[in-house]
Scaffold this active site. Structure first.
Site, PDB file in Angstrom:
ATOM      1  N   THR A 103     -54.359  17.060 113.126  1.00 40.38           N
ATOM      2  CA  THR A 103     -54.316  17.324 111.679  1.00 40.38           C
ATOM      3  C   THR A 103     -53.263  16.475 110.966  1.00 40.38           C
ATOM      4  OG1 THR A 103     -55.219  19.550 111.798  1.00 40.38           O
ATOM      5  CG2 THR A 103     -53.755  19.094 109.949  1.00 40.38           C
ATOM      6  N   THR A 128     -41.429  16.285 105.271  1.00 41.04           N
ATOM      7  CA  THR A 128     -40.372  17.229 105.654  1.00 41.04           C
ATOM      8  C   THR A 128     -39.066  16.522 105.994  1.00 41.04           C
ATOM      9  OG1 THR A 128     -39.744  18.766 107.428  1.00 41.04           O
ATOM     10  CG2 THR A 128     -41.434  17.171 107.976  1.00 41.04           C
ATOM     11  N   ASP A 129     -37.957  17.229 105.822  1.00 42.02           N
ATOM     12  CA  ASP A 129     -36.655  16.676 106.217  1.00 42.02           C
ATOM     13  C   ASP A 129     -36.559  16.492 107.732  1.00 42.02           C
ATOM     14  OD1 ASP A 129     -36.414  19.346 107.006  1.00 42.02           O
ATOM     15  OD2 ASP A 129     -34.622  19.769 105.819  1.00 42.02           O
ATOM     16  N   GLU A 130     -37.492  17.106 108.488  1.00 42.85           N
ATOM     17  CA  GLU A 130     -37.412  17.013 109.956  1.00 42.85           C
ATOM     18  C   GLU A 130     -37.681  15.601 110.459  1.00 42.85           C
ATOM     19  OE1 GLU A 130     -38.872  20.140 112.310  1.00 42.85           O
ATOM     20  OE2 GLU A 130     -38.370  21.677 110.837  1.00 42.85           O
ATOM     21  N   TYR A 152     -43.922  18.336 116.262  1.00 43.42           N
ATOM     22  CA  TYR A 152     -44.216  18.539 114.834  1.00 43.42           C
ATOM     23  C   TYR A 152     -43.628  17.396 114.003  1.00 43.42           C
ATOM     24  CZ  TYR A 152     -43.458  20.186 110.050  1.00 43.42           C
ATOM     25  OH  TYR A 152     -43.378  20.269 108.679  1.00 43.42           O
ATOM     26  N   LYS A 156     -45.493  14.472 111.743  1.00 48.29           N
ATOM     27  CA  LYS A 156     -45.261  14.304 110.302  1.00 48.29           C
ATOM     28  C   LYS A 156     -44.741  12.888 110.014  1.00 48.29           C
ATOM     29  CE  LYS A 156     -45.579  16.937 107.374  1.00 48.29           C
ATOM     30  NZ  LYS A 156     -46.749  17.290 106.493  1.00 48.29           N
TER      31      LYS A 156
END
Ligand code: NAD
Ligand code: DAU
Length: 342
Positions: A103, A128-130, A152, A156
């Site tokens: 996805t 995202t900040d990740e 994850y 991203k």
């Protein structure tokens, strides 16, 4: 930009964003396009369907399904994609990374390709900040390197890179926002604040990973939605903007706010085995977005307390989720051994 496809709009942030945009812009039409995974719920948009029926439509579909994505763009004459659709829970990415790659990476490519084919006015990627990885000191600026450490955040990151590649290669009009931890209404109770709030309401233990001294920037979801709105309307094409309060707190501080808001004892806190590869700290420099005129309204502490009160007042929303077999199986898998060993 008046006819938006909000992918993942039945999830937590996407449903808040859809409501916020329809309330703010009386001329906008929004199609929520969502696969309805465990995290997506039509109920999150029930009031939206009732209040904005003539300016809102729902399509159940997968962002990996190119044919259906293109058909939806054509059917509704859409001019913009705002992509929230993703697998989003770090703990799940450690046990089932395949769906994240599917996805968050392949799905993003499908949407970018559709945006290019249909010459959309904008493709906005909600990131995202990740992707910066853990930041032990200082604050991440948009120019900092990617250092993702979980499946994850790696997925991203690939979505971000693909978005920038479509801008560089074909001039696709893209923007990207990188948000810090969101809290607020309709967040699936696997994420820490709704999990802790709903456990505390039921006098169940709050499983704090490790020493609880990890640092997060808990921002209220509507502050994040406003940031995306500002970037959509005033952001520069091809640019990235961080969105967060610009402050942060430790998880144990956040846990104490949850308990104090509900008047529950700290004896509910249970330190359990840590998340593998747990990022110690995220912290964003949000000056680039502030320069566009955006400002954050709630502090981390206010955002957490307001969210806890929503869960206390909306048991009808989360009780059916937590009492379902799917959730119970997940909870057992994720916490049973940890809690027994603590
Ligand atoms: P969520 O898990 O609550 O919702 C995700 C939504 O995407 C669900 O409605 C789900 O059904 C849908 N979805 C999943 N796979 C899909 C697919 N293949 N096709 C179509 N729809 C699909 O997530 P969220 O917390 O609302 O996050 C939304 C976005 O914001 C994500 O891209 C996430 O990476 C990003 N983000 C989240 C946070 C946060 O703190 N929650 C912070 C920064 C960025
Ligand atoms: O930073 C933005 C990210 O925030 C988003 O991109 C992700 O989609 C979102 O899930 C969130 O990721 P985190 O891993 O930071 O969120 P989570 O709510 O899972 O955990 C927040 C912190 O709380 C983290 O340090 C881990 C800790 N935690 C989490 C759970 C679920 C616990 O201590 N116990 C728990 O049971």
């Amino acid at each position: 930009m008046q006819r938006l496809m909000v992918t993942g709009g039945a999830g937590f942030i996407g449903s808040n964003f859809t409501r916020y945009m329809l309330e703010k812009y009386p001329d906008y039409f929004i199609v929520v396009y969502d696969k309805l995974t465990y995290a997506g719920r039509r109920e999150n948009l029930q009031d939206v369907a009732e209040r904005f029926g003539d300016r809102y439509a729902f399509v159940q579909g997968d962002i990996c399904d190119a044919k259906q994505v293109e058909q939806t763009i054509t059917d509704y004459k859409l001019d913009t994609i705002v992509n929230f659709a993703a697998e989003t829970h770090v703990d799940r990415s450690l046990t089932e990374p395949g769906s994240f790659i599917q996805t968050d990476v392949y799905g993003t490519y499908v949407l970018l390709e559709a945006a290019k084919t249909h010459q959309l006015e904008r493709y906005h990627q909600v990131s995202t900040d990740e992707v910066y990885g853990q930041v032990l000191t200082g604050r991440s600026a948009e120019t900092d390197p990617y250092e993702p450490r979980s499946p994850y955040s790696a997925s991203k990151t690939a979505g971000d890179l693909m978005t920038l590649a479509y801008h560089a290669s074909w001039g696709l009009p893209v923007t990207i926002t990188r948000g810090a931890n969101n809290v607020g209404p309709y967040q699936y109770p696997e994420k820490v604040v709704p999990l802790f709030a709903t456990n505390a309401i039921d006098d169940q233990p709050l499983p704090v990973y490790g020493d609880g001294l990890q640092v997060r920037d808990y921002q209220y979801v509507l502050d994040h939605c406003e940031g995306i709105d500002v970037v959509l309307h005033r952001g520069k094409l091809g640019e990235i903007y961080n969105v967060g309060t610009g402050a942060e707190m430790t998880n144990i501080e956040m846990t104490r706010i949850v308990l104090a808001t509900l008047g529950k004892p700290e004896s509910l806190i249970k330190h359990v085995a840590d998340r593998p590869g747990h990022d110690r700290r995220y912290a964003l420099d949000v000056s680039k977005l502030r320069a566009l005129g955006w400002k954050c309204h709630l502090t981390c502490a206010e955002a957490v307390a307001k969210t806890v009160r929503w869960y206390a007042e909306n048991e009808a929303w989360w009780r059916p989720i937590k009492s379902g077999d799917l959730y119970k199986q997940y909870y057992e898998r994720q916490y049973e051994k940890r809690l027994k060993a603590s």
